[in-house]
Design a protein around this motif. Structure first.
Motif, mmCIF file in Angstrom:
data_model
loop_
_atom_site.group_PDB
_atom_site.id
_atom_site.type_symbol
_atom_site.label_atom_id
_atom_site.label_comp_id
_atom_site.label_asym_id
_atom_site.label_seq_id
_atom_site.Cartn_x
_atom_site.Cartn_y
_atom_site.Cartn_z
ATOM 1 N N GLU A 5 -17.324 -58.150 16.876
ATOM 2 C CA GLU A 5 -18.658 -58.602 16.471
ATOM 3 C C GLU A 5 -19.658 -58.368 17.592
ATOM 4 O OE1 GLU A 5 -19.809 -59.858 13.793
ATOM 5 O OE2 GLU A 5 -18.242 -60.818 12.661
ATOM 6 N N GLY A 6 -20.919 -58.274 17.235
ATOM 7 C CA GLY A 6 -21.959 -58.299 18.252
ATOM 8 C C GLY A 6 -22.236 -56.977 18.919
ATOM 9 N N LEU A 8 -22.661 -53.678 16.975
ATOM 10 C CA LEU A 8 -23.440 -52.726 16.180
ATOM 11 C C LEU A 8 -24.802 -53.289 15.791
ATOM 12 C CD1 LEU A 8 -20.546 -51.462 13.923
ATOM 13 C CD2 LEU A 8 -21.470 -50.396 15.967
ATOM 14 N N GLY A 10 -28.208 -53.848 13.157
ATOM 15 C CA GLY A 10 -28.385 -54.328 11.795
ATOM 16 C C GLY A 10 -28.203 -53.273 10.714
ATOM 17 N N LEU A 13 -24.580 -52.246 10.304
ATOM 18 C CA LEU A 13 -23.793 -53.329 9.695
ATOM 19 C C LEU A 13 -24.067 -53.422 8.198
ATOM 20 C CD1 LEU A 13 -24.219 -56.107 12.411
ATOM 21 C CD2 LEU A 13 -22.192 -54.745 11.971
ATOM 22 N N GLY A 95 -12.657 -59.027 15.048
ATOM 23 C CA GLY A 95 -13.671 -58.755 14.037
ATOM 24 C C GLY A 95 -14.049 -60.055 13.356
ATOM 25 N N GLY A 96 -15.123 -60.006 12.563
ATOM 26 C CA GLY A 96 -15.570 -61.230 11.892
ATOM 27 C C GLY A 96 -16.356 -60.860 10.657
ATOM 28 N N PHE A 97 -17.267 -61.735 10.256
ATOM 29 C CA PHE A 97 -18.000 -61.514 9.001
ATOM 30 C C PHE A 97 -18.925 -60.301 9.032
ATOM 31 C CE2 PHE A 97 -17.628 -66.254 8.306
ATOM 32 C CZ PHE A 97 -16.648 -66.104 7.349
ATOM 33 N N THR A 98 -19.750 -60.224 10.076
ATOM 34 C CA THR A 98 -20.825 -59.225 10.011
ATOM 35 C C THR A 98 -20.286 -57.813 10.146
ATOM 36 O OG1 THR A 98 -21.295 -59.311 12.371
ATOM 37 C CG2 THR A 98 -22.482 -60.854 10.974
ATOM 38 N N LEU B 34 -28.076 -59.640 14.913
ATOM 39 C CA LEU B 34 -29.344 -58.908 14.901
ATOM 40 C C LEU B 34 -30.135 -59.098 16.193
ATOM 41 C CD1 LEU B 34 -30.455 -59.506 11.218
ATOM 42 C CD2 LEU B 34 -29.356 -57.510 12.194
ATOM 43 N N LYS B 110 -23.233 -61.572 22.839
ATOM 44 C CA LYS B 110 -23.211 -61.685 21.378
ATOM 45 C C LYS B 110 -21.796 -61.820 20.856
ATOM 46 C CE LYS B 110 -25.886 -58.672 19.159
ATOM 47 N NZ LYS B 110 -26.598 -57.382 18.933
#
Lengths: 206, 255
Positions: A5-6, A8, A10, A13, A95-98, B34, B110
């Motif tokens: 996560e964190g 890539l 927006g 994703l 990895g996670g949700f986004t 984001l 992040k």
């Protein structure tokens, strides 16, 4: 082979999430009620297989088997891989949700694309080994490529990182090719129905 | 194998309703993902730490998870500072790119923030609760059934695989970089797949026999309590605070 996560941006994703949702929709439609359990069990088997470390030179690599999954499940491999990634996220926080959508595209998309040319050639005993090797090899190569593309589209500064990612996966490609070849050879001898070679128990893909 | 180490506990995070936790974690992750500013990502990390403290998980195990993720991030620290374009700090032969260091720092903040929130909110629920929670959130029912059954059989198949592997080791199999090793692993995995496939057919028949319609029915429908809503509102406020910090720092043009 995941991105954490964190990393890539927006748009990357979002693109991954949309593609993964479409793929999952198609995959779920292909898995009918009768094949739900076999898909779940194969998905669990692949989860277990992905924890196996295979020695390569002084180190070891862990298997991805996305090519083999796509050979066995077709479009059904997209929801199966999505489920496996959710489990990995909850169990190990890889990895996670986004980033889930992007990871599904990297693994399942590459598997589908890498094995689509070879799926029909498995029926032929002569070319089977080569076709299976190529499917395993290409699926990992494409996954590494997709990952590199996701990184570079996020930020040009990731270019060197992306190159290192791709080169680091070269030995994995060869090992995956070999393992896929041996697994397919074994399945063809022991239970050809899994490969869809003897369509008495599972329906052929329309 | 250490699965689901964090799902048992009595903290507020463990007790909260799984659906609200999932939505809250998703919202927070998206906001943090984001972020471009170090201040926004830094605030997110602080919030992550607070939430993680609220979950009262075993500190050593949490540290191990965070260590693994940060080892993966070392890979970015090993490449980005030396490869990114733009002005650089010069130490003799070494050029360390400012943009590269900034990007690596941002990614580290992040990633850790999102992992902490994920640990605090999602890993504190059991997989079964998450599966039912996702179904309650209107995800495709077939997908949730697939998730629950995959989860159910991972442990069984793990044992099947280990049994085959032990048998191979007992017969003198020594893994090495050789075609023989890869063939052996291919056979072990192939046999695991055959077993899983045959078991799948039997489970399918057994479920059919019991009238399974592709849906699970819960005897006790999950209820949301007042303090769950309070936690949810706090989560949304925290995520909004990160978003506001991010937007003000973007408007101000500072990092």
């Amino acid at each position: 082979m995941h991105l954490a996560e964190g990393i890539l941006s927006g748009p990357v994703l979002l693109g991954g999430a949309v593609l993964a949702a479409v793929g999952t929709g198609i995959g779920l439609r292909k898995i009918d009620q009768e094949r739900l359990m076999t898909t779940a069990l194969l998905s669990a088997a692949f989860f277990v297989a992905s924890l196996v470390h295979v020695p390569v030179g002084p180190g070891s690599v862990h298997l991805l088997l996305n090519g083999l999954m796509a050979l066995l499940l077709g479009w059904g491999c997209v929801p199966a891989i999505l489920v496996a990634l959710v489990l990995q996220a909850v169990f190990f926080q890889f990895g996670g949700f986004t980033v889930l959508g992007v990871n599904v595209v990297i693994i399942a998309g590459a598997g589908l694309l890498g094995s689509c040319m070879f799926r029909s050639r498995l029926a032929d005993a002569k070319g089977r080994a080569v076709a299976a090797f190529m499917a395993g090899f290409l699926s990992v190569a494409l996954a590494a490529l997709f990952m590199a593309v996701a990184l570079v589209t996020t930020n040009q500064n990731f270019l060197v990182t992306a190159r290192v990612v791709f080169v680091a996966h070269l030995p994995v490609m060869v090992v995956e090719g070999a393992i896929t070849m041996f697994v397919v050879g074994f399945l063809a001898k022991v239970q050809p129905e899994i490969l869809g070679l003897d369509g008495s128990l599972i329906k052929k893909e329309e | 194998m250490d699965f689901e180490n964090f799902s048992a506990g009595t903290s507020i995070m463990h007790a909260a309703d799984v659906r609200l936790k999932l939505i809250g974690a998703l919202f927070f992750s998206v906001v943090v993902a984001l972020c471009h500013s170090l201040s926004g990502a830094g605030l997110a990390l602080l919030i992550g730490l607070v939430l993680l403290a609220g979950a009262r998980l075993a500190p050593l195990q949490v540290a191990r998870r965070l260590l693994l993720v940060n080892l993966f991030l070392l890979f970015f620290w090993g490449t980005l500072p030396f490869s990114a374009a733009g002005p650089a700090f010069d130490f003799g032969l070494l050029h360390i790119s400012q943009a590269g260091v900034r990007l690596a720092t941002l990614v580290t903040l992040k990633t850790n923030a999102i992992i902490m929130v994920f640990l605090a909110l999602v890993a504190t629920s059991s997989m079964v609760a998450i599966g039912h929670g996702l179904a309650a959130l209107r995800l495709p029912n077939r997908l949730c059934v697939l998730l629950l059954f995959t989860y159910r059989y991972i442990f069984v198949l793990q044992q099947e695989y280990q049994r085959l592997r032990r048998a191979a080791l007992l017969r003198g199999f020594v893994p090495a970089t050789s075609l023989h090793t890869y063939r052996t692993y291919g056979n072990l995995l192939g046999m695991t797949l055959v077993k899983s496939w045959q078991r799948g057919i039997r489970v399918q028949q057994a479920m059919q026999l019991r009238g399974f319609q592709g849906r699970f029915y819960l005897l006790t429908p999950p209820a949301v309590r007042g303090r769950d809503w309070l936690l949810f509102v706090l989560l949304l406020t925290a995520a909004s605070a990160v978003a506001v910090t991010e937007l003000t720092s973007r408007a101000g043009g500072c990092p």
